[in-house]
Design a protein around this motif. Structure first.
Motif, PDB file in Angstrom:
ATOM      1  N   SER A 121       1.053  -1.171  -0.128  1.00  0.00           N
ATOM      2  CA  SER A 121       0.038  -0.333  -0.303  1.00  0.00           C
ATOM      3  C   SER A 121       0.880   1.750   0.394  1.00  0.00           C
ATOM      4  N   SER A 122       1.972   0.526  -0.361  1.00  0.00           N
ATOM      5  CA  SER A 122       3.423   2.069   0.199  1.00  0.00           C
ATOM      6  C   SER A 122       3.874   2.810  -1.328  1.00  0.00           C
ATOM      7  N   ALA A 123       3.941   3.930  -1.133  1.00  0.00           N
ATOM      8  CA  ALA A 123       4.349   4.134  -3.007  1.00  0.00           C
ATOM      9  C   ALA A 123       6.138   3.961  -3.217  1.00  0.00           C
ATOM     10  N   LEU A 124       6.537   3.935  -2.201  1.00  0.00           N
ATOM     11  CA  LEU A 124       8.492   3.879  -2.249  1.00  0.00           C
ATOM     12  C   LEU A 124       8.655   2.476  -1.281  1.00  0.00           C
ATOM     13  N   LEU A 125       9.522   1.820  -1.812  1.00  0.00           N
ATOM     14  CA  LEU A 125       9.920   0.732  -1.018  1.00  0.00           C
ATOM     15  C   LEU A 125      11.454   1.095  -1.506  1.00  0.00           C
ATOM     16  N   VAL A 126      11.916   0.525   0.194  1.00  0.00           N
ATOM     17  CA  VAL A 126      13.884   1.076   0.011  1.00  0.00           C
ATOM     18  C   VAL A 126      14.334  -0.577   0.767  1.00  0.00           C
ATOM     19  N   PHE A 127      15.320  -0.865   0.154  1.00  0.00           N
ATOM     20  CA  PHE A 127      15.819  -2.289   0.352  1.00  0.00           C
ATOM     21  C   PHE A 127      17.537  -1.795   0.842  1.00  0.00           C
ATOM     22  N   ILE A 128      18.084  -2.411   2.013  1.00  0.00           N
ATOM     23  CA  ILE A 128      19.223  -2.126   2.631  1.00  0.00           C
ATOM     24  C   ILE A 128      19.410  -3.381   3.591  1.00  0.00           C
ATOM     25  N   ASP A 129      20.855  -3.886   3.447  1.00  0.00           N
ATOM     26  CA  ASP A 129      21.199  -4.859   4.064  1.00  0.00           C
ATOM     27  C   ASP A 129      21.405  -4.731   5.673  1.00  0.00           C
ATOM     28  N   ASP A 130      20.828  -5.878   6.595  1.00  0.00           N
ATOM     29  CA  ASP A 130      21.429  -5.710   7.748  1.00  0.00           C
ATOM     30  C   ASP A 130      22.655  -5.375   8.245  1.00  0.00           C
ATOM     31  N   ASP A 131      23.747  -5.715   7.618  1.00  0.00           N
ATOM     32  CA  ASP A 131      25.066  -5.165   7.907  1.00  0.00           C
ATOM     33  C   ASP A 131      25.616  -4.447   7.489  1.00  0.00           C
ATOM     34  N   GLU A 132      24.920  -2.813   7.342  1.00  0.00           N
ATOM     35  CA  GLU A 132      25.096  -1.737   7.009  1.00  0.00           C
ATOM     36  C   GLU A 132      24.724  -0.698   7.198  1.00  0.00           C
ATOM     37  N   VAL A 133      25.417   0.544   7.965  1.00  0.00           N
ATOM     38  CA  VAL A 133      24.972   2.169   8.164  1.00  0.00           C
ATOM     39  C   VAL A 133      24.645   2.701   6.619  1.00  0.00           C
ATOM     40  N   TRP A 236      21.971   5.201 -11.039  1.00  0.00           N
ATOM     41  CA  TRP A 236      22.599   5.522 -10.131  1.00  0.00           C
ATOM     42  C   TRP A 236      23.111   6.639  -9.236  1.00  0.00           C
ATOM     43  N   CYS A 237      22.396   6.663  -7.464  1.00  0.00           N
ATOM     44  CA  CYS A 237      23.033   8.490  -7.085  1.00  0.00           C
ATOM     45  C   CYS A 237      23.928   7.639  -5.894  1.00  0.00           C
ATOM     46  N   ASP A 238      24.898   8.682  -6.908  1.00  0.00           N
ATOM     47  CA  ASP A 238      26.337   8.551  -6.235  1.00  0.00           C
ATOM     48  C   ASP A 238      26.198   9.402  -4.587  1.00  0.00           C
ATOM     49  N   GLU A 239      25.481  10.006  -4.070  1.00  0.00           N
ATOM     50  CA  GLU A 239      25.819   9.993  -3.090  1.00  0.00           C
ATOM     51  C   GLU A 239      24.754   9.795  -1.741  1.00  0.00           C
ATOM     52  N   ALA A 240      23.699   8.457  -2.333  1.00  0.00           N
ATOM     53  CA  ALA A 240      23.624   7.855  -1.458  1.00  0.00           C
ATOM     54  C   ALA A 240      24.341   6.612  -0.752  1.00  0.00           C
ATOM     55  N   VAL A 241      25.231   7.255  -0.409  1.00  0.00           N
ATOM     56  CA  VAL A 241      26.055   5.920   0.391  1.00  0.00           C
ATOM     57  C   VAL A 241      25.374   5.007   1.639  1.00  0.00           C
ATOM     58  N   VAL A 242      25.734   3.692   1.948  1.00  0.00           N
ATOM     59  CA  VAL A 242      25.965   3.137   2.525  1.00  0.00           C
ATOM     60  C   VAL A 242      27.326   2.379   3.206  1.00  0.00           C
ATOM     61  N   VAL A 243      27.435   2.413   4.302  1.00  0.00           N
ATOM     62  CA  VAL A 243      29.125   1.589   4.279  1.00  0.00           C
ATOM     63  C   VAL A 243      28.476   0.072   4.654  1.00  0.00           C
ATOM     64  N   ASP A 244      29.384  -0.947   4.160  1.00  0.00           N
ATOM     65  CA  ASP A 244      28.738  -2.621   4.547  1.00  0.00           C
ATOM     66  C   ASP A 244      30.225  -2.973   5.172  1.00  0.00           C
ATOM     67  N   ARG A 245      29.684  -3.650   6.423  1.00  0.00           N
ATOM     68  CA  ARG A 245      30.475  -3.762   7.068  1.00  0.00           C
ATOM     69  C   ARG A 245      30.880  -5.015   7.369  1.00  0.00           C
ATOM     70  N   VAL A 246      32.154  -5.168   7.017  1.00  0.00           N
ATOM     71  CA  VAL A 246      32.976  -6.588   6.269  1.00  0.00           C
ATOM     72  C   VAL A 246      33.408  -7.891   7.730  1.00  0.00           C
ATOM     73  N   PRO A 247      32.533  -8.546   7.949  1.00  0.00           N
ATOM     74  CA  PRO A 247      33.316  -9.185   9.384  1.00  0.00           C
ATOM     75  C   PRO A 247      34.620  -9.682   8.559  1.00  0.00           C
ATOM     76  N   ALA A 248      35.170 -10.683   9.934  1.00  0.00           N
ATOM     77  CA  ALA A 248      36.091 -11.341   9.752  1.00  0.00           C
ATOM     78  C   ALA A 248      35.564 -12.477   8.724  1.00  0.00           C
ATOM     79  N   SER A 249      35.058 -13.170   9.000  1.00  0.00           N
ATOM     80  CA  SER A 249      34.700 -14.196   8.473  1.00  0.00           C
ATOM     81  C   SER A 249      34.649 -14.046   6.959  1.00  0.00           C
TER      82      SER A 249
END
Length: 343
Positions: A121-133, A236-249
């Motif tokens: 029922s919403s206009a927009l949906l945004v996906f982001i991963d759970d290990d991203e900020v 592409w939107c180059d200003e819309a940055v997310v940071v992926d935290r890469v674990p040791a695994s």
């Protein structure tokens, strides 16, 4: 890993209001047994959702029981392990701002489809991963470009930040260095780790995530390629940055090579799925087999050259190319590599 220090995620001091259609916006974060990551990301996502405003003349005022944007956490763990963390954090935030749903069907494609259903029922949906900020104005930038362009999808960059300094083989291969493009660049494929969708256009194009790719990966590749193939635009939107935290695994040769194998395998399977008719499928199978064989042979030669010259970069990139080529060739024959299979 909780100290996000990249310049792109530091407070800017210059907030942008996010203006959306009256039907609202959902930020979907899919999770599987990562309570610490959810605990870090959720307050930041909620803060950005709280900046959303309805465009003038489009609907009534935002209220405590009817927020214009919500953060939707979809827990894909059959044991619903994220529920306590999400409900605890939601209790400290504005009522209705954060929602939790449990999707027990295994596979990321099922969780993505649950997001489509919950946001119907919403206009927009945004996906982001759970290990991203997200960066400080991430949501505003995505929405702003979509509103000004009318694009069916908007994609942003992902920057990696390591749990610890990677070994020279990983660093030399540049395996976690992702693309950066000028804002407004048209794309024909994307992942869902930083993706906005105009749901009206998604419905018109009759799109959903193919759950046959749920445990192998690649459902987002197929989805976005279908979106463009059916006439939607993706920018592409180059200003819309997310940071992926890469674990040791993930900072291991084994993980890098398995991911390359899976990427090649799913890419070949997506090509086959998009091919219409027997002749086209035969051509796609032959193309994947040929390209995969070339990558495997070329990567092996590059590895050999690196061993002779002592170049770690040649060795690392050669091994990755060979692994991706092997995945492509195996996918051409119908083999499915299930990277996300569960015990």
């Amino acid at each position: 890993m909780t100290d996000i220090t990249h310049p792109s995620v530091r407070p800017s001091g210059d907030e942008l209001a996010v203006r959306i259609p009256a039907d609202g916006l959902v930020v979907a974060v899919l999770t599987y047994r990562r309570p610490d990551d959810i605990a870090l990301a959720l307050p930041r996502l909620a803060a950005q959702a709280g900046t959303v405003l309805v465009s003038p003349g489009q609907g009534g005022p935002d209220g405590p029981e009817n927020p214009q944007a919500t953060v939707l956490v979809i827990d894909n763990d059959p044991e619903a392990s994220a529920r306590p963390t999400v409900e605890r954090l939601a209790g400290t935030l504005r009522p209705g701002l954060v929602r939790y749903v449990h999707e027990p069907k295994p596979g990321i494609a099922a969780a993505r489809n649950r997001a489509l259903h919950e946001a119907a029922s919403s206009a927009l949906l945004v996906f982001i991963d759970d290990d991203e900020v997200p960066s400080e104005q991430w949501l505003a930038q995505l929405v702003g470009l979509q509103r000004s362009s009318g694009a069916a999808a908007v994609v942003g960059p992902v920057i990696s930040e390591y749990e610890h300094a990677p070994e020279p083989w990983i660093e030399a291969g540049r395996f976690f260095h992702r693309r950066r493009l000028p804002t407004g660049t048209r794309l024909d494929v994307a992942a869902t780790n930083n993706l906005l969708l105009d749901l009206r256009q998604v419905r018109a194009l009759r799109l959903a995530f193919d759950e046959r790719f749920g445990l192998s990966g690649g459902s987002d590749t197929l989805f976005t390629r279908q979106l463009v193939q059916r006439g939607g635009s993706m920018l592409w939107c180059d200003e819309a940055v997310v940071v992926d935290r890469v674990p040791a695994s993930r900072l291991t040769r084994r993980w890098v090579l398995r991911r390359a194998l899976r990427s090649g395998n799913s890419a070949a399977r997506v090509d086959l799925e998009l091919a219409a008719g027997m002749a086209a499928r035969l051509g796609a199978r032959g193309a994947s087999l040929g390209s995969g064989s070339v990558r495997f042979v070329g990567g092996s030669a590059r590895l050999a050259a690196g061993l002779i010259s002592g170049s770690v970069r040649q060795q690392a990139q050669g091994m990755r190319a060979a692994a991706r080529g092997l995945g492509m060739a195996s996918g051409a024959f119908g083999y499915v590599y299930s990277e996300y299979r569960r015990e």
